[in-house]
Design an enzyme around this catalytic site. Structure first.
Site, PDB file in Angstrom:
ATOM      1  CB  SER A 409      -3.846  -1.493  -4.092  1.00 36.68           C
ATOM      2  OG  SER A 409      -4.449  -0.254  -4.192  1.00 36.68           O
ATOM      3  CG  HIS A 430      -0.004   0.389  -7.963  1.00 33.88           C
ATOM      4  ND1 HIS A 430       0.785  -0.081  -6.941  1.00 33.88           N
ATOM      5  CD2 HIS A 430      -1.080   0.962  -7.360  1.00 33.88           C
ATOM      6  CE1 HIS A 430       0.211   0.197  -5.778  1.00 33.88           C
ATOM      7  NE2 HIS A 430      -0.913   0.815  -6.015  1.00 33.88           N
ATOM      8  CD  GLU A 442       4.526  -1.265  -7.050  1.00 27.71           C
ATOM      9  OE1 GLU A 442       5.357  -1.804  -6.302  1.00 27.71           O
ATOM     10  OE2 GLU A 442       3.297  -1.421  -6.911  1.00 27.71           O
ATOM     11  CG  ASN A 480       0.377  -1.468  -1.643  1.00 32.78           C
ATOM     12  OD1 ASN A 480       0.739  -0.543  -0.924  1.00 32.78           O
ATOM     13  ND2 ASN A 480      -0.454  -1.305  -2.645  1.00 32.78           N
TER      14      ASN A 480
HETATM   15  P1  NAD Z   1     -12.726   5.368  -4.717  1.00 32.53           P
HETATM   16  O1  NAD Z   1     -13.726   4.609  -3.958  1.00 32.53           O
HETATM   17  O2  NAD Z   1     -12.360   6.738  -4.261  1.00 32.53           O
HETATM   18  O3  NAD Z   1     -13.246   5.525  -6.233  1.00 32.53           O
HETATM   19  C1  NAD Z   1     -13.760   4.471  -6.980  1.00 32.53           C
HETATM   20  C2  NAD Z   1     -14.711   5.053  -8.027  1.00 32.53           C
HETATM   21  O4  NAD Z   1     -15.057   4.023  -8.953  1.00 32.53           O
HETATM   22  C3  NAD Z   1     -16.027   5.574  -7.437  1.00 32.53           C
HETATM   23  O5  NAD Z   1     -16.222   6.921  -7.820  1.00 32.53           O
HETATM   24  C4  NAD Z   1     -17.073   4.664  -8.066  1.00 32.53           C
HETATM   25  O6  NAD Z   1     -18.295   5.298  -8.319  1.00 32.53           O
HETATM   26  C5  NAD Z   1     -16.382   4.274  -9.357  1.00 32.53           C
HETATM   27  N1  NAD Z   1     -16.972   3.106  -9.991  1.00 32.53           N
HETATM   28  C6  NAD Z   1     -17.461   1.992  -9.431  1.00 32.53           C
HETATM   29  N2  NAD Z   1     -17.947   1.167 -10.404  1.00 32.53           N
HETATM   30  C7  NAD Z   1     -17.752   1.778 -11.572  1.00 32.53           C
HETATM   31  C8  NAD Z   1     -18.035   1.438 -12.930  1.00 32.53           C
HETATM   32  N3  NAD Z   1     -18.628   0.299 -13.250  1.00 32.53           N
HETATM   33  N4  NAD Z   1     -17.689   2.309 -13.895  1.00 32.53           N
HETATM   34  C9  NAD Z   1     -17.092   3.487 -13.585  1.00 32.53           C
HETATM   35  N5  NAD Z   1     -16.816   3.846 -12.328  1.00 32.53           N
HETATM   36  C10 NAD Z   1     -17.132   3.018 -11.345  1.00 32.53           C
HETATM   37  O7  NAD Z   1     -11.453   4.427  -4.854  1.00 32.53           O
HETATM   38  P2  NAD Z   1      -9.909   4.843  -5.015  1.00 32.53           P
HETATM   39  O8  NAD Z   1      -9.304   5.031  -3.691  1.00 32.53           O
HETATM   40  O9  NAD Z   1      -9.815   5.930  -6.030  1.00 32.53           O
HETATM   41  O10 NAD Z   1      -9.293   3.503  -5.609  1.00 32.53           O
HETATM   42  C11 NAD Z   1      -9.473   3.128  -6.944  1.00 32.53           C
HETATM   43  C12 NAD Z   1      -8.475   2.034  -7.304  1.00 32.53           C
HETATM   44  O11 NAD Z   1      -7.164   2.511  -7.117  1.00 32.53           O
HETATM   45  C13 NAD Z   1      -8.597   0.779  -6.454  1.00 32.53           C
HETATM   46  O12 NAD Z   1      -8.310  -0.338  -7.244  1.00 32.53           O
HETATM   47  C14 NAD Z   1      -7.527   0.976  -5.397  1.00 32.53           C
HETATM   48  O13 NAD Z   1      -7.054  -0.233  -4.857  1.00 32.53           O
HETATM   49  C15 NAD Z   1      -6.458   1.662  -6.215  1.00 32.53           C
HETATM   50  N6  NAD Z   1      -5.503   2.478  -5.440  1.00 32.53           N
HETATM   51  C16 NAD Z   1      -5.955   3.241  -4.397  1.00 32.53           C
HETATM   52  C17 NAD Z   1      -5.034   4.001  -3.681  1.00 32.53           C
HETATM   53  C18 NAD Z   1      -5.486   4.872  -2.530  1.00 32.53           C
HETATM   54  O14 NAD Z   1      -4.666   5.210  -1.681  1.00 32.53           O
HETATM   55  N7  NAD Z   1      -6.739   5.263  -2.482  1.00 32.53           N
HETATM   56  C19 NAD Z   1      -3.686   4.000  -4.040  1.00 32.53           C
HETATM   57  C20 NAD Z   1      -3.280   3.231  -5.148  1.00 32.53           C
HETATM   58  C21 NAD Z   1      -4.210   2.473  -5.840  1.00 32.53           C
END
Ligand code: NAD
Length: 695
Positions: A409, A430, A442, A480
């Protein structure tokens, strides 16, 4: 250049086939309307048994009016254009032989108004077939007879639902509502149309027409509440549609004309049409000759990873979905299955397509090698060290020409890329949450990203049906970065005594789809706090994270996901303001601010940050900044984005206002250099024409 081919089928049935040369779409520009008039003359001269309208395109029947010329026309030209469309379709509606629309592909706006002028409508049940009248979303109303004929066909309540909401429906629900009379497989579409002509099929008019005069005041009140008066088109549509059943067609068409000409001159219409054109540009942005992506892997099966895997698999890609253990992968697969279920329920796909899509997701509960993978999208937790570790491992797990993308993000793409041996193949892709609803993606270009990798990312985003926005690597990229100062400002106002209602209502009044505190709940208080750390950390001289986010996390008030945030939630729906959060309201300095003052301050911060992104070259100009904010955050679309809004207010006035706030409230309101220099020269971000017309 012929836009319409004429054919005669067995039994003297005429067929007009829309087929715009050199384009994948058919549209009704003036030339096509004139040709349609001439073709109808020729058809009539042959005295046929009936007439079928169809399209030769793969996925479009007729996509509606020509938006480019709509944006350029002066009032006289627009009047002629509207009159011409009404005249041709009116003529079709009174032809002495049966007329049938054989619809395959997008049939929207003017395209569907043509069908409404026919006696009978048959549509294919293909995924490409979409039917509706989205005009209010462009700030206008259906004015080629759509507002007049749809209520006669399906009755007032259903017609109002379609027109006031600018709905576009899949064939099956359109058929259920009576908008099309019959469904047919694509191979038998013309055969079914011939059969309809032979039996002189026609749709019976709606039986009992609810008097519009009764519905009008009730709906007007509801619409006023929903639109806060910002969308004059819905009121105009309400007026025409509710009067239509009780007046003659010609009177009703005159009313359509009267309203549409007025609406077309509003800044809301100009901004909404520009937005539609900008979306089209993003879809068609040339991306060069890039490597085609067939196989992808998503690392991290959380909220984002599982939703991305679902979206890609639904578009035909094979996707490995990887996480650290079986239970997390299973949870990700469950989320993907849920999204498929919802898509089937909404008729976006058949259950067979959903099953096939689901079978393209390959679960992986260990760091399996990703050979033969063209693209890896990392979506693990927002922690730089973790992401770097994963990218370092990808060197040996993937082929050397695979594109490596991160869904971060706000973290630095360049720093993540530096963990690999070849940072030129790393790019940011993104997505926004929820993935299936948000069209914007993005494409983040890091300092080492190779041009062909950037192009591959753009082409990939287009291929999966999303709209790419190219942004430079910088904390928070565009969306963001601009959103954050606004969200944390809302947090500060709350801490300092402004009510949750006043803060959120102030921004709803401005035209945002939800208030900033409600948005923090939606995103998740913990996720918002992570992003705030990253962005406020990078711009510490002007951004200060409010303490309330940390306090809420400690108190397990995480927002909608656990039912408690600034609001309480039941079954995912926001209810009352959460009294548990009030303990974190400790100051008084913002208690006396009016909604108008709160709104003005929060908006000015977004304007300033968007201008900074242009100044720093994060995006390629004001147009991209506005597009990103409208598509990525729902920034009041009728205002055209923060910089179009700034133009409409006048930069000298805004800069003056910011300077005063800088003195009274602090450095965060100091106008950026670009705003100051443009204001001093009385410049605007856009050519004058775009904003010179008031609502
Ligand atoms: P989340 O916590 O729901 O999921 C993250 C997942 O990554 C978990 O299931 C975890 O077990 C897994 N993980 C951790 N270490 C790992 C590894 N070594 N190998 C494989 N899997 C692993 O998080 P999210 O909300 O899905 O966010 C993920 C990314 O997307 C982040 O970088 C976040 O900033 C970005 N993002 C989130 C949003 C949002 O609104 N949630 C929007 C855009 C971007």
């Amino acid at each position: 250049m012929n836009m319409i081919a004429r054919d005669v089928l067995a039994g003297n049935i005429a067929q007009l086939v829309f087929d715009r040369p050199g384009s994948s779409a058919n549209i009704f520009d003036r030339q096509t309307l004139s040709e349609l008039e001439r073709q109808i003359d020729s058809v009539c001269a042959d005295n046929p048994r009936g007439l079928i309208f169809s399209s030769a395109k793969k996925s479009i029947f007729v996509a509606g009016a020509d938006l480019h010329s709509l944006a350029e026309m002066d009032e006289r030209e627009l009047r002629e254009y509207i009159e011409q469309g009404q005249r041709v379709f009116d003529r079709i509606s009174s032809l002495p032989f049966p007329t049938v629309a054989a619809i395959h592909g997008a049939c929207v706006g003017g395209g569907y108004e043509l069908c409404l002028a026919c006696d009978y409508r048959i549509a294919t049940q293909d995924r490409a077939t979409k039917i509706g009248l989205p005009e209010v979303k462009l700030g206008i109303i259906p004015a080629w007879g759509g507002s007049t004929r749809l209520p006669r066909l399906i009755g007032l309540p259903k017609a109002l639902d379609v027109i006031l909401n600018g709905k576009i429906l899949a064939a099956k629900p359109a058929n259920k509502r009576g908008m099309v009379d019959e469904l047919a497989p694509r191979e038998y579409l013309i055969q079914a149309a011939v059969a309809a002509i032979e039996r002189k099929a026609s749709h019976p008019p709606a039986k009992r027409l609810v008097p519009g005069m009764i519905l009008r005041p009730i709906l007007a009140g509801k619409l006023e509440k929903e639109t806060r008066g910002h969308y004059p088109a819905v009121f105009a549509a309400l007026d025409v549609v509710t009067r239509a059943p009780g007046s003659s067609v010609s009177k009703s068409l005159a009313l359509e004309r009267q309203h549409v000409l007025k609406l077309a001159a509003t800044s809301a219409c100009r901004n909404l049409v520009s937005l539609a054109l900008r979306q089209d540009k993003a879809k068609k942005r040339p991306a060069g000759d890039t490597k085609k992506i067939e196989r992808a892997a998503v690392i991290g099966a959380g909220v984002m990873g599982s939703s991305i895997a679902q979206w890609l698999s639904a578009r035909g890609l094979q996707v490995v979905l990887r996480d650290i253990d079986a239970s997390r992968v299973a949870a990700g697969m469950k989320n993907a299955a849920k999204l498929y279920d919802q898509a089937v329920k909404r008729h976006i796909m058949t259950s067979r397509e959903a099953r096939d899509g689901m079978s393209r997701i390959i679960p992986a509960a260990a760091p399996v090698p990703l050979k033969r993978t063209d693209l890896v999208i990392e979506a693990v937790l927002e922690k730089l060290d973790l992401k770097k570790k994963i990218f370092a491992e990808l060197d040996s797990q993937t082929e050397s020409d695979a594109v490596l993308a991160t869904n971060t993000s706000a973290l630095s793409i360049s720093e993540i890329a530096a963990a690999t041996k070849n940072p030129s193949r790393v790019v940011g892709i993104h997505f926004f949450n929820p993935v299936h609803k948000m069209q914007l993606v993005e494409a983040v270009v890091g300092s080492a990203t190779a041009p062909e990798v950037r192009d591959a990312a753009i082409a990939f985003v287009q291929r999966i049906g999303k709209l790419p926005l190219v942004v430079k690597d910088s904390p928070g990229f565009l969306v963001n970065r601009v959103l954050l100062p606004y969200l944390i400002e809302a947090g500060h106002y709350f801490e300092n005594g402004a009510t949750i209602q006043d803060i959120d209502e102030a921004m709803l009044d401005f035209g945002m789809p939800m208030g900033p505190l409600r948005l923090i709940d939606e995103v998740g208080v913990d996720v918002a706090a992570d992003v705030a750390d990253e962005i406020a950390g990078a711009f510490a001289q002007r951004l200060r994270k409010p303490a309330v986010l940390k306090q809420m996390i400690e108190a397990q008030l995480l927002g909608r996901k656990n039912g408690h945030g600034f609001y309480t939630y039941r079954n995912g729906r926001a209810g009352k303001v959460n009294s548990d959060v009030m303990q974190f309201q400790t100051g008084k300095s913002a208690a006396a601010l009016t909604r108008q003052q709160l709104q003005r301050r929060m908006v000015l911060l977004m304007v300033n940050e968007a201008a900074r992104c242009v100044e720093e070259g994060i995006v390629d100009g004001a147009d991209d900044a506005d597009f990103g904010m409208v598509m990525g955050t729902g920034f009041a679309p009728f205002r055209g984005g923060p910089l179009a809004f700034a133009d409409s207010e006048g930069l000298p006035r805004l800069v003056e206002e910011m300077r005063k706030l800088e003195e009274s409230d602090g450095e965060r309101f100091a106008p950026c250099e670009l705003l100051k220099s443009m204001a001093a020269r009385e410049q605007t971000f856009y050519e004058k024409r775009r904003t010179d017309l008031g609502n």
